[in-house]
Motif scaffolding. Structure first.
Motif, short mmCIF file in Angstrom:
data_model
loop_
_atom_site.label_atom_id
_atom_site.label_comp_id
_atom_site.label_asym_id
_atom_site.label_seq_id
_atom_site.Cartn_x
_atom_site.Cartn_y
_atom_site.Cartn_z
N GLN A 1 0.86 -1.19 0.00
CA GLN A 1 0.00 0.00 0.00
C GLN A 1 0.90 1.24 0.00
O GLN A 1 1.06 1.91 1.01
N PRO A 2 1.49 1.55 -1.16
CA PRO A 2 2.45 2.64 -1.22
C PRO A 2 1.83 4.03 -1.19
O PRO A 2 2.54 5.02 -1.11
N VAL A 3 0.50 4.10 -1.23
CA VAL A 3 -0.18 5.39 -1.25
C VAL A 3 -1.01 5.53 0.03
O VAL A 3 -1.79 4.64 0.36
N ARG B 1 0.41 10.83 0.23
CA ARG B 1 1.82 10.40 0.30
C ARG B 1 1.97 9.19 -0.61
O ARG B 1 1.21 8.22 -0.49
N ILE B 2 2.94 9.25 -1.51
CA ILE B 2 3.21 8.14 -2.42
C ILE B 2 4.66 7.73 -2.23
O ILE B 2 5.57 8.56 -2.38
N ASP B 3 4.87 6.46 -1.91
CA ASP B 3 6.21 5.93 -1.66
C ASP B 3 7.01 6.80 -0.70
O ASP B 3 8.19 7.06 -0.92
N GLY B 4 6.36 7.26 0.37
CA GLY B 4 7.05 7.99 1.41
C GLY B 4 7.22 9.48 1.18
O GLY B 4 7.75 10.19 2.03
N ASP C 1 -8.04 14.47 -7.95
CA ASP C 1 -6.69 14.90 -7.58
C ASP C 1 -5.80 13.72 -7.21
O ASP C 1 -4.62 13.68 -7.59
N VAL C 2 -6.36 12.76 -6.48
CA VAL C 2 -5.58 11.56 -6.12
C VAL C 2 -5.17 10.83 -7.40
O VAL C 2 -4.02 10.40 -7.54
N SER D 1 -6.31 -1.33 -4.28
CA SER D 1 -5.77 -1.83 -3.02
C SER D 1 -4.40 -1.22 -2.73
O SER D 1 -3.80 -1.49 -1.68
N LEU D 2 -3.89 -0.38 -3.63
CA LEU D 2 -2.62 0.31 -3.42
C LEU D 2 -2.75 1.47 -2.44
O LEU D 2 -1.75 1.98 -1.94
N ILE D 3 -4.00 1.87 -2.16
CA ILE D 3 -4.24 3.08 -1.37
C ILE D 3 -4.75 2.74 0.01
O ILE D 3 -5.71 1.98 0.17
#
Length: 70
Positions: free
Chosen positions: A5-7, A21-24, A35-36, A57-59
């Motif tokens: 879940q990088p987002v 936040r994406i990948d930190g 916007d997301v 499922s990434l979010i």
């Protein structure tokens, strides 16, 4: 993208915006699912649209899901 879940989309702030936040790294403040999706596209997922954001499922949504903006 590095993790399962990088987002992360944080709870709405006093302006009804949600930090993304994406990948930190903070990508910006989102005022809508659109916007997301734009932030996801800028991160390399060019085909991502609003429906992908709602179903992905990434979010990880904090403080409410994609329908919560206030």
């Amino acid at each position: 993208m590095a993790s399962d879940q990088p987002v992360t989309v944080y709870p709405p702030d006093e302006d009804n915006a949600r930090r993304v936040r994406i990948d930190g790294t903070i990508s910006g403040r989102a005022f809508s699912v659109r916007d997301v999706a734009r932030f996801m596209q800028e991160a390399g997922l060019q085909g991502f649209d609003e429906m992908d954001v709602v179903r992905s499922s990434l979010i990880q949504w904090r403080g409410g899901g994609p329908e919560t903006w206030d």
